[in-house]
Motif scaffolding. Structure first.
Motif, PDB file in Angstrom:
ATOM      1  N   LEU A  94       2.969  -0.419  53.622  1.00  0.00           N
ATOM      2  CA  LEU A  94       3.509  -1.198  52.516  1.00  0.00           C
ATOM      3  C   LEU A  94       3.804  -2.625  52.958  1.00  0.00           C
ATOM      4  CD1 LEU A  94       6.023   1.302  50.874  1.00  0.00           C
ATOM      5  CD2 LEU A  94       3.698   0.755  50.170  1.00  0.00           C
ATOM      6  N   THR A  95       3.649  -3.565  52.041  1.00  0.00           N
ATOM      7  CA  THR A  95       4.125  -4.916  52.322  1.00  0.00           C
ATOM      8  C   THR A  95       5.657  -4.874  52.329  1.00  0.00           C
ATOM      9  OG1 THR A  95       4.290  -5.523  49.995  1.00  0.00           O
ATOM     10  CG2 THR A  95       2.159  -5.875  51.057  1.00  0.00           C
ATOM     11  N   ASP A  96       6.264  -5.896  52.867  1.00  0.00           N
ATOM     12  CA  ASP A  96       7.736  -5.901  52.933  1.00  0.00           C
ATOM     13  C   ASP A  96       8.350  -5.767  51.545  1.00  0.00           C
ATOM     14  OD1 ASP A  96       7.504  -6.155  55.594  1.00  0.00           O
ATOM     15  OD2 ASP A  96       7.989  -8.307  55.679  1.00  0.00           O
ATOM     16  N   GLU A  97       7.750  -6.490  50.603  1.00  0.00           N
ATOM     17  CA  GLU A  97       8.293  -6.439  49.240  1.00  0.00           C
ATOM     18  C   GLU A  97       8.145  -5.057  48.622  1.00  0.00           C
ATOM     19  OE1 GLU A  97       7.888 -10.930  47.403  1.00  0.00           O
ATOM     20  OE2 GLU A  97       6.184  -9.585  47.232  1.00  0.00           O
ATOM     21  N   GLN A  98       6.974  -4.453  48.825  1.00  0.00           N
ATOM     22  CA  GLN A  98       6.768  -3.096  48.298  1.00  0.00           C
ATOM     23  C   GLN A  98       7.767  -2.141  48.926  1.00  0.00           C
ATOM     24  OE1 GLN A  98       2.643  -2.662  49.460  1.00  0.00           O
ATOM     25  NE2 GLN A  98       1.951  -2.598  47.335  1.00  0.00           N
ATOM     26  N   ASP A  99       7.901  -2.287  50.232  1.00  0.00           N
ATOM     27  CA  ASP A  99       8.788  -1.397  50.962  1.00  0.00           C
ATOM     28  C   ASP A  99      10.224  -1.504  50.451  1.00  0.00           C
ATOM     29  OD1 ASP A  99       9.163   0.464  53.157  1.00  0.00           O
ATOM     30  OD2 ASP A  99      10.400  -1.138  54.028  1.00  0.00           O
ATOM     31  N   SER A 100      10.691  -2.737  50.223  1.00  0.00           N
ATOM     32  CA  SER A 100      12.088  -2.818  49.790  1.00  0.00           C
ATOM     33  C   SER A 100      12.252  -2.340  48.353  1.00  0.00           C
ATOM     34  CB  SER A 100      12.687  -4.212  50.014  1.00  0.00           C
ATOM     35  OG  SER A 100      11.886  -5.178  49.448  1.00  0.00           O
ATOM     36  N   ALA A 101      11.186  -2.509  47.530  1.00  0.00           N
ATOM     37  CA  ALA A 101      11.278  -1.973  46.169  1.00  0.00           C
ATOM     38  C   ALA A 101      11.369  -0.446  46.202  1.00  0.00           C
ATOM     39  CB  ALA A 101      10.071  -2.417  45.348  1.00  0.00           C
ATOM     40  N   VAL A 102      10.497   0.180  46.991  1.00  0.00           N
ATOM     41  CA  VAL A 102      10.507   1.640  47.082  1.00  0.00           C
ATOM     42  C   VAL A 102      11.868   2.129  47.588  1.00  0.00           C
ATOM     43  CG1 VAL A 102       9.520   3.629  48.284  1.00  0.00           C
ATOM     44  CG2 VAL A 102       8.016   1.857  47.370  1.00  0.00           C
ATOM     45  N   ARG A 103      12.345   1.486  48.644  1.00  0.00           N
ATOM     46  CA  ARG A 103      13.635   1.898  49.206  1.00  0.00           C
ATOM     47  C   ARG A 103      14.768   1.752  48.197  1.00  0.00           C
ATOM     48  NH1 ARG A 103      14.109   2.006  54.895  1.00  0.00           N
ATOM     49  NH2 ARG A 103      12.087   1.579  55.835  1.00  0.00           N
ATOM     50  N   ALA A 104      14.789   0.595  47.553  1.00  0.00           N
ATOM     51  CA  ALA A 104      15.885   0.336  46.611  1.00  0.00           C
ATOM     52  C   ALA A 104      15.905   1.391  45.515  1.00  0.00           C
ATOM     53  CB  ALA A 104      15.737  -1.057  46.003  1.00  0.00           C
ATOM     54  N   ILE A 105      14.726   1.695  44.995  1.00  0.00           N
ATOM     55  CA  ILE A 105      14.677   2.632  43.875  1.00  0.00           C
ATOM     56  C   ILE A 105      15.043   4.038  44.335  1.00  0.00           C
ATOM     57  CG2 ILE A 105      13.180   3.660  42.119  1.00  0.00           C
ATOM     58  CD1 ILE A 105      11.683   0.910  42.069  1.00  0.00           C
ATOM     59  N   LEU A 106      14.593   4.401  45.538  1.00  0.00           N
ATOM     60  CA  LEU A 106      14.916   5.738  46.041  1.00  0.00           C
ATOM     61  C   LEU A 106      16.379   5.850  46.461  1.00  0.00           C
ATOM     62  CD1 LEU A 106      11.752   6.664  48.105  1.00  0.00           C
ATOM     63  CD2 LEU A 106      12.422   7.486  45.841  1.00  0.00           C
ATOM     64  N   GLN A 107      16.913   4.739  46.961  1.00  0.00           N
ATOM     65  CA  GLN A 107      18.263   4.799  47.500  1.00  0.00           C
ATOM     66  C   GLN A 107      19.323   5.095  46.451  1.00  0.00           C
ATOM     67  OE1 GLN A 107      18.983   1.315  49.858  1.00  0.00           O
ATOM     68  NE2 GLN A 107      18.119   2.399  51.622  1.00  0.00           N
ATOM     69  N   THR A 108      19.054   4.662  45.220  1.00  0.00           N
ATOM     70  CA  THR A 108      20.052   4.945  44.190  1.00  0.00           C
ATOM     71  C   THR A 108      20.070   6.426  43.860  1.00  0.00           C
ATOM     72  OG1 THR A 108      18.463   4.518  42.468  1.00  0.00           O
ATOM     73  CG2 THR A 108      19.858   2.682  43.125  1.00  0.00           C
ATOM     74  N   GLY A 109      19.087   7.135  44.429  1.00  0.00           N
ATOM     75  CA  GLY A 109      19.107   8.585  44.310  1.00  0.00           C
ATOM     76  C   GLY A 109      18.830   9.042  42.899  1.00  0.00           C
ATOM     77  N   GLU A 110      19.284  10.242  42.615  1.00  0.00           N
ATOM     78  CA  GLU A 110      19.012  10.797  41.308  1.00  0.00           C
ATOM     79  C   GLU A 110      19.888  10.108  40.277  1.00  0.00           C
ATOM     80  OE1 GLU A 110      18.928  14.966  40.958  1.00  0.00           O
ATOM     81  OE2 GLU A 110      18.099  15.245  42.969  1.00  0.00           O
ATOM     82  N   GLY A 111      19.632  10.419  39.050  1.00  0.00           N
ATOM     83  CA  GLY A 111      20.451   9.852  37.997  1.00  0.00           C
ATOM     84  C   GLY A 111      19.718   8.762  37.267  1.00  0.00           C
ATOM     85  N   PHE A 112      20.141   8.533  36.043  1.00  0.00           N
ATOM     86  CA  PHE A 112      19.464   7.578  35.173  1.00  0.00           C
ATOM     87  C   PHE A 112      19.711   6.150  35.612  1.00  0.00           C
ATOM     88  CE2 PHE A 112      20.009   4.771  31.391  1.00  0.00           C
ATOM     89  CZ  PHE A 112      18.656   4.605  31.125  1.00  0.00           C
ATOM     90  N   ARG A 113      18.648   5.389  35.626  1.00  0.00           N
ATOM     91  CA  ARG A 113      18.746   3.961  35.817  1.00  0.00           C
ATOM     92  C   ARG A 113      17.411   3.373  35.411  1.00  0.00           C
ATOM     93  NH1 ARG A 113      21.311   1.069  41.015  1.00  0.00           N
ATOM     94  NH2 ARG A 113      21.691  -0.912  39.993  1.00  0.00           N
ATOM     95  N   THR A 114      17.412   2.280  34.693  1.00  0.00           N
ATOM     96  CA  THR A 114      16.146   1.660  34.326  1.00  0.00           C
ATOM     97  C   THR A 114      15.889   0.489  35.256  1.00  0.00           C
ATOM     98  OG1 THR A 114      16.545   2.246  32.035  1.00  0.00           O
ATOM     99  CG2 THR A 114      14.794   0.681  32.443  1.00  0.00           C
ATOM    100  N   TRP A 115      14.694   0.484  35.850  1.00  0.00           N
ATOM    101  CA  TRP A 115      14.284  -0.575  36.753  1.00  0.00           C
ATOM    102  C   TRP A 115      13.196  -1.397  36.113  1.00  0.00           C
ATOM    103  CZ3 TRP A 115      16.374  -1.265  41.608  1.00  0.00           C
ATOM    104  CH2 TRP A 115      17.188  -0.236  42.082  1.00  0.00           C
ATOM    105  N   LEU A 116      13.259  -2.697  36.308  1.00  0.00           N
ATOM    106  CA  LEU A 116      12.103  -3.535  36.018  1.00  0.00           C
ATOM    107  C   LEU A 116      11.460  -3.870  37.353  1.00  0.00           C
ATOM    108  CD1 LEU A 116      10.167  -5.380  34.516  1.00  0.00           C
ATOM    109  CD2 LEU A 116      11.930  -7.142  34.485  1.00  0.00           C
TER     110      LEU A 116
END
Ligand code: ADP
Ligand code: ZN
Ligand code: ZN
Length: 725
Positions: A193-215
């Motif tokens: 992953l590029t750095d940006e992709q990597d941090s997007a994936v991490r950020a989205i996974l880190q919030t764990g389960e539960g509802f949240r809408t991401w752009l």
């Protein structure tokens, strides 16, 4: 005797009571056939009822309850109820839209693989490996693991009982066996992953389960798809299902292949309106039973029942095709967000050019934001330049600068795309001596000249006829096609560059999915030098040899009446421009315009979507347009315009009598294109600053409208959050 409430696909707001001798609560969510009028209808049991609304003795009896498919679960019934409530549509019509036709007819799921080969899925292997509390399901899985896979479902069911198999499938421990050929297609190595992709994936996974809408706002070519795939992978490994929405059927084949390759061991199901009835029912039932791991589809896939749902992805979330434009006018993107909240799972909305509603939500921190500013493969974004055509002599619409740029690409063996969002040869045929123009007899629109098959065709109602040799009005032989469409540009380019292979890509050239796929294959294999395309070419495609995009005729949209026109134009140009230079070769975008200093083009040249969005939103705020207001449009159509307008006037009076504080009701007006397919159309806009105010009002108003007697042949529909105003 039990009383069941049945939703039937009728333009009526109510549900219908029937008697059923053998029905129980377990039948809620099942399809039924019932007598209706003199015939039979199919519908869905949405509830049981203690008391019938009509006299028990007069209650008719259901003919058949379809029990060979699992019933639709409660959360699914809630979903269709929400859509019916929010869009003020009859629940029966929502059900009819949400269910595949084969299933809805309740005539048995033909074409379903009744007895698939099963094997232990990756999640199952993980469960075996993990130290889990012993359970019946686990014991069964352990027993199966000793055996030689795969097994017919009927065989396990016979041995262990249907419930046990169901449980293992629900947990995702068992899946439909993948054949070896398919398995070998797996890509072993994932791109880093590029750095940006990597941090997007991490950020989205880190919030764990539960509802949240991401752009996920990522420039074209930034690798949003790779982000989706990584997130999906994570979900699958936890035994969850993923729903992935894409705007158009045309885009599904490529993505389908990519997803199927990445997750060769998973069950990927596609759902779209282009599927045969059997395949659509089968996909839907696989989603419902928990067999499907990934459901990939167009807007209707938002209704797939998903018992193990873990994540919703909406690609190109700004795309207008997410909004259904007839019948129940739902927005699949908005419904997806509601579903995420209902099921308490994250929703990721991805786009290079988000809708201003979504962008605004992200800035207001109602949605979380992840940005990808760098392209994954290409070194840079394409350069974007305007060609000022005010003082230029154009050659069939082509400027000398654009022609020279194309010539350069030809010399280098690269591809060019001329983008013109107008198909056909010319938008109208006309007579210079008497002023006759080729009007559609059924619409307030012109007939378009199609020289490729020598027809005059209406792009609105589809009617067509031959091209006359002389003016039908005065007999003049010298009638002329005026203006320009893709066919005309194609013809001129072929004359200018006889050595080049010119390929037109529009809806006429790609009528079927097969034709479309073969066009894409030709382009990808380098079998074309110059492409002439409409918006079909704008989305999602990746052609490494394509380094030049020339935009022709974009100015028309700068002055369109609709307040969303600039947003659409910017999105389209950024998307189509994004096709240039996606490989290692640098890309260039040339826009022919008479307004080279227009702020829209200036922001585009800087790839500055945010600046454009801020500017547009400022205007919308001061003009009181969405997302700062909430709108609904009541439309009426009839053979006579007076009938349509009269109905809307009446509706307006009813509205005024009950309008709450803060509701604005406008005057009924004929639509811009008044006549369509022999019907005259008018509309009435209502608006409020708060969604709740509008919704509260609509509920009562629409109920009243259903009770009104209307002129013969009058039809009306309500469009909540309309895209076109
Ligand atoms: P987007 O949807 O954001 O426009 P794509 O997902 O189509 O972009 O990706 C653009 C190209 O970059 C594709 O060819 C894809 O295979 C490639 N790509 C994406 N991420 C990576 C990566 N991390 N490493 C290498 N190539 C990548
Ligand atoms: Zn004439
Ligand atoms: Zn027409």
């Amino acid at each position: 005797m039990t009383i069941v409430r049945v939703a039937l696909p009728l333009p009526l707001p109510q549900v219908f009571d029937y008697a059923a001798s053998d029905a129980s609560a377990a039948d809620i969510g099942r399809c039924v056939k019932v007598p209706f009028g003199r015939g039979e209808r199919s519908g869905l049991i949405v509830a049981l009822d203690a008391e019938a609304e009509v006299d028990l003795a007069r209650l008719k009896t259901v003919h058949h309850i379809q029990r060979d498919v699992p019933p639709l679960p409660a959360d699914w019934l809630e979903l269709v109820a929400f859509v019916a409530r929010y869009y003020h549509a009859p629940i029966g019509e929502v059900v009819a839209l949400a269910l595949p036709p084969g299933l809805r007819r309740a005539d048995g799921v033909s074409g379903e693989d009744e007895d698939p080969l099963l094997e232990i899925a990756p999640v199952g292997h993980a469960a075996l490996g993990a130290a889990r509390r012993p359970s019946k399901a686990l014991a069964l899985l352990q027993a199966l693991a000793q055996d030689v896979a795969p097994w017919r479902r009927s065989v396990i069911r016979e041995r262990e009982g249907g419930e046990a198999v169901g449980e293992l499938l629900r947990r995702g421990w068992l899946g439909v066996a993948v054949d070896e050929a398919q398995r070998r297609g797996t890509t072993g190595v994932l791109p880093a992953l590029t750095d940006e992709q990597d941090s997007a994936v991490r950020a989205i996974l880190q919030t764990g389960e539960g509802f949240r809408t991401w752009l996920l706002q990522g420039v074209t070519g930034s690798g949003k798809t790779e982000v989706y795939l990584r997130l999906a992978e994570q979900m699958l490994s936890q035994g969850r299902q993923v729903l992935m929405l894409v705007p158009e059927i045309a885009l599904t084949p490529q993505l389908e292949r990519r997803v199927a390759q990445r997750f060769a061991a998973a069950n990927v199901v596609s759902l779209h309106s282009g599927l045969a009835d059997g395949a659509r029912s089968r996909g839907f039932v696989q989603a419902l039973s928990g067999h499907a791991d990934i459901v990939l589809g167009t807007r209707l896939a938002v209704f797939a029942p998903l018992p193990r749902l873990g994540l919703i992805l909406v690609d190109e979330e700004h795309d207008a095709s997410y909004k259904q434009q007839e019948g129940v006018r739902y927005s699949a993107r908005d419904v997806a967000v509601w579903r995420g909240r209902q099921r308490d799972v994250p929703v990721v909305l991805g786009s290079a050019t988000p809708s201003l509603e979504t962008w605004y939500h992200a800035r207001a921190e109602r949605y979380a934001l992840q940005v990808l500013n760098q392209r994954a493969v290409a070194a840079s974004m394409p350069t974007v330049r305007c060609i000022d055509v005010r003082r230029l002599k154009l050659d069939e619409g082509l400027s000398p600068g654009l022609k020279a740029a194309i010539e350069q690409r030809l010399a280098r063996g690269e591809q060019s795309l001329v983008f013109l969002n107008r198909r056909g040869y010319a938008p109208v045929l006309s007579c210079p001596s008497c002023g006759w123009v080729s009007r559609c007899p059924h619409c307030s629109a012109n007939l378009v000249v199609h020289l490729a098959d020598r027809r005059l065709r209406c792009h609105h109602c589809g009617c067509d006829g031959g091209i006359p040799h002389a003016c039908p009005s005065c007999g003049n032989q010298d009638i002329q096609p005026f203006g320009r469409g893709t066919q005309r540009i194609e013809a001129r380019l072929a004359e200018l560059f006889p050595q080049a292979r010119v390929l037109r890509v529009d809806r006429d050239a790609a009528r079927t999915r097969k034709q479309w796929e073969s066009l894409l294959a030709t382009i990808a294999e380098g079998g074309a030098d110059i492409l002439v395309g409409t918006q079909m070419m704008a989305k999602g495609h990746d052609f490494p040899k394509l380094t030049l995009v020339g935009v022709v005729g974009a100015d028309a949209s700068l002055h369109a009446a609709d307040f969303r026109a600039p947003e659409r134009l910017f999105q389209q140009l950024m998307q189509v421009g994004g096709r240039a230079g996606r490989g290692t070769l640098p890309g260039e975008v040339l826009i022919q315009t008479e307004y080279p200093a227009h702020p829209l083009y200036l922001h585009l040249a800087r790839h500055d979507f945010d600046a454009f969005a801020r500017m547009e939103l400022q205007e919308r705020r001061s003009a009181g347009f969405p997302p700062f207001t909430y709108q609904a449009m009541l439309r009426a159509d009839a053979p006579a315009l007076d009938d349509a307008v009269e109905f809307l006037r009446h509706a307006r009076r009813l509205a005024e009598e009950r309008a709450p504080e803060g509701l604005r009701i406008y005057d009924p007006v004929p639509m811009r294109m008044t006549r369509l397919a022999r019907r005259e159309r008018a509309q009435l806009l209502v608006e409020a600053d708060q969604r709740g105010v509008l919704q509260g009002f609509l509920a009562g108003w629409v109920a009243l409208l259903y009770c009104q007697r209307t002129a013969r042949e009058l039809r009306w529909q309500l469009d909540v959050d309309p895209l076109e105003v």
